[in-house]
Design an enzyme around this catalytic site. Structure first.
Site, PDB file in Angstrom:
ATOM      1  CD  GLU A  93      13.683  -5.421  -1.567  1.00  0.00           C
ATOM      2  OE1 GLU A  93      14.284  -5.364  -0.497  1.00  0.00           O
ATOM      3  OE2 GLU A  93      12.588  -4.858  -1.771  1.00  0.00           O
ATOM      4  CB  CYS A 106       7.594  -3.501  -8.861  1.00  0.00           C
ATOM      5  SG  CYS A 106       8.414  -2.127  -8.059  1.00  0.00           S
ATOM      6  CB  CYS A 113      18.146   4.872  -3.413  1.00  0.00           C
ATOM      7  SG  CYS A 113      17.380   6.302  -4.203  1.00  0.00           S
ATOM      8  CB  CYS A 117      12.647   9.483   0.084  1.00  0.00           C
ATOM      9  SG  CYS A 117      12.790  10.238  -1.543  1.00  0.00           S
ATOM     10  CB  CYS A 120      12.224   5.397   0.746  1.00  0.00           C
ATOM     11  SG  CYS A 120      12.591   4.137  -0.491  1.00  0.00           S
ATOM     12  CB  CYS A 333      11.231   0.691  -2.316  1.00  0.00           C
ATOM     13  SG  CYS A 333      10.090   1.456  -3.304  1.00  0.00           S
TER      14      CYS A 333
HETATM   15  N1  SAH Z   1      12.997   6.670  -6.852  1.00  0.00           N
HETATM   16  C1  SAH Z   1      11.747   6.570  -7.522  1.00  0.00           C
HETATM   17  C2  SAH Z   1      11.199   5.172  -7.659  1.00  0.00           C
HETATM   18  C3  SAH Z   1      11.345   4.231  -6.507  1.00  0.00           C
HETATM   19  S1  SAH Z   1      10.269   4.423  -5.146  1.00  0.00           S
HETATM   20  C4  SAH Z   1      10.741   7.511  -6.858  1.00  0.00           C
HETATM   21  O1  SAH Z   1      11.080   8.134  -5.870  1.00  0.00           O
HETATM   22  O2  SAH Z   1       9.645   7.656  -7.371  1.00  0.00           O
HETATM   23  C5  SAH Z   1       8.675   4.013  -5.762  1.00  0.00           C
HETATM   24  C6  SAH Z   1       7.556   4.699  -5.016  1.00  0.00           C
HETATM   25  O3  SAH Z   1       7.372   4.146  -3.699  1.00  0.00           O
HETATM   26  C7  SAH Z   1       7.793   6.181  -4.829  1.00  0.00           C
HETATM   27  O4  SAH Z   1       6.591   6.889  -5.032  1.00  0.00           O
HETATM   28  C8  SAH Z   1       8.223   6.232  -3.380  1.00  0.00           C
HETATM   29  O5  SAH Z   1       8.099   7.518  -2.853  1.00  0.00           O
HETATM   30  C9  SAH Z   1       7.305   5.206  -2.758  1.00  0.00           C
HETATM   31  N2  SAH Z   1       7.721   4.696  -1.441  1.00  0.00           N
HETATM   32  C10 SAH Z   1       8.957   4.498  -0.972  1.00  0.00           C
HETATM   33  N3  SAH Z   1       8.916   4.037   0.294  1.00  0.00           N
HETATM   34  C11 SAH Z   1       7.625   3.930   0.621  1.00  0.00           C
HETATM   35  C12 SAH Z   1       6.934   3.511   1.799  1.00  0.00           C
HETATM   36  N4  SAH Z   1       7.574   3.113   2.891  1.00  0.00           N
HETATM   37  N5  SAH Z   1       5.593   3.540   1.756  1.00  0.00           N
HETATM   38  C13 SAH Z   1       4.912   3.928   0.659  1.00  0.00           C
HETATM   39  N6  SAH Z   1       5.505   4.337  -0.470  1.00  0.00           N
HETATM   40  C14 SAH Z   1       6.850   4.348  -0.487  1.00  0.00           C
END
Ligand code: SAH
Length: 344
Positions: A93, A106, A113, A117, A120, A333
């Site tokens: 994406e 972006c 991944c 997390c 995510c 994401c």
């Molecule tokens: N792996 C990297 C970059 C990708 S995620 C990282 O962890 O920073 C980009 C950002 O979006 C990160 O800050 C991540 O924690 C956040 N993110 C992921 N899923 C999300 C969600 N459902 N709501 C808000 N932020 C989210």
């Protein structure tokens, strides 16, 4: 013999390859310009090269160009989200966002991944593979072609953990900023990481001048380890020390990303802990209303973000709240890729 990914080559590597083909070295510069400034997707478009040479190039190399499988345009703002298909069928994406100062893109750095997390969507179906530098550049060029807009800023915040694909990301940034190519200033680039400490130290040595964003999301180890498994390997204290080393080495301020989640990380205790963590550290805190992911129960109430912002302000931390763009098109994401995978 398998064709080589020409977009992933440094100019010096392209020169060596062209000389090996028995052509003059300066031809490599012409090709580099066609690729990175004029963004062609086929060698036949390189009209200042002989037809014969163009044919030989297409036998040796391919130009990575992601195909838009699905495009979602927000009706609330100018955000456009692309679901791109890669040559092996993988899906990623890319999100194009419009701000008053220009367009920002972006991009994804991996297919899926490994980081796990909890909030995510990118991580739910696991990790498939790393993206090449050419596939990262291809996202920019394809999005510019598809939208007719010029990308001025870049955020490495799409699917994947950029520091878990370190070599390709560094290669991508070096090609992106090469003056003979696109020549993009890396000051317009933000790289977001969940906190891979050794790679933060490596990045500091590169002297890129980019903005490092660190996804913090919790202020104590037990909470952070629950929602971000990476914290079990690199706990907050180690992460903060790496961030301070990064600032000392690069002179750049770090941005801490904090997805505010009801009942998880937005209470008085979290504000107190954040104030203690960031005391005397010149950094930026960005609060993000969590984007609801269907498979997960995390939510942000309407006022939670602003209430938490006030709690922080009372403790001397001026946090900004991220503008929510594309909330009607699943712009967080991995959400779109995830939806497609479920349908198929
Ligand atoms: N792996 C990297 C970059 C990708 S995620 C990282 O962890 O920073 C980009 C950002 O979006 C990160 O800050 C991540 O924690 C956040 N993110 C992921 N899923 C999300 C969600 N459902 N709501 C808000 N932020 C989210």
């Amino acid at each position: 013999m398998a064709k080589r990914d020409i977009l992933s080559l440094y100019l010096s590597e392209l020169e060596a390859a062209i000389v090996q083909m028995g052509e003059k070295k300066f031809r490599a510069r012409q090709i580099f310009t066609w690729l990175h400034q004029r963004k062609v997707t086929d060698f036949s478009e390189m009209t200042d090269l002989s037809i014969q040479f163009r044919e030989r190039l297409s036998e040796e190399f391919y130009i990575c160009s992601p195909i838009s499988v699905k495009t979602l345009a927000s009706t609330l703002d100018d955000t456009v989200k692309y679901l791109y298909g890669l040559s092996d069928g993988a899906r990623i994406e890319t999100v194009l966002m419009s701000y008053h100062h220009g367009n920002s893109l972006c991009i994804s750095t991996q297919v899926g991944c490994k980081m796990g997390c909890q909030f995510c969507a990118s991580t739910i179906a696991g990790y498939v593979r790393d993206l090449t530098a050419g596939e990262m550049l291809g996202q920019i060029y394809a999005s510019e072609r598809n939208s007719g807009r010029t990308v001025g800023g870049l955020v490495l915040m799409g699917i994947g953990e950029p520091l878990d694909n370190y070599e390709n990301v560094i290669r991508f940034l070096k090609i992106l900023s090469a003056p003979e190519g696109r020549g993009m200033s890396l000051r317009h680039v933000s790289l977001s990481t969940c906190g891979l400490v050794p790679m933060i130290d490596c990045l500091a040595q590169e002297e890129f001048g980019l903005t490092l964003s660190v996804s913090l999301h919790a202020t104590n180890d037990s909470r952070r380890s629950e929602i971000m498994p990476v914290n079990r390997k690199y706990p907050i204290d180690e992460l903060m020390r790496a961030c301070k080393r990064y600032c000392a080495k690069t002179g750049r301020r770090i941005t801490f990303e904090y997805a505010v989640i009801d009942g998880v990380n937005a209470d008085v205790r979290a504000a107190d802990e954040m104030a203690a963590l960031l005391k005397g550290f010149s950094c930026h805190v960005n609060l993000i209303p969590v984007n609801p992911v269907k498979e997960r129960s995390f939510r942000t109430g309407r006022d939670t973000v602003y209430t938490f912002q006030k709690l922080l302000a009372a403790r001397g931390i001026n946090a900004t709240v991220r503008r929510t763009l594309g909330s009607d098109i699943e712009a967080a994401c991995g959400q779109l890729r995830r939806e497609e995978a479920k349908i198929n």
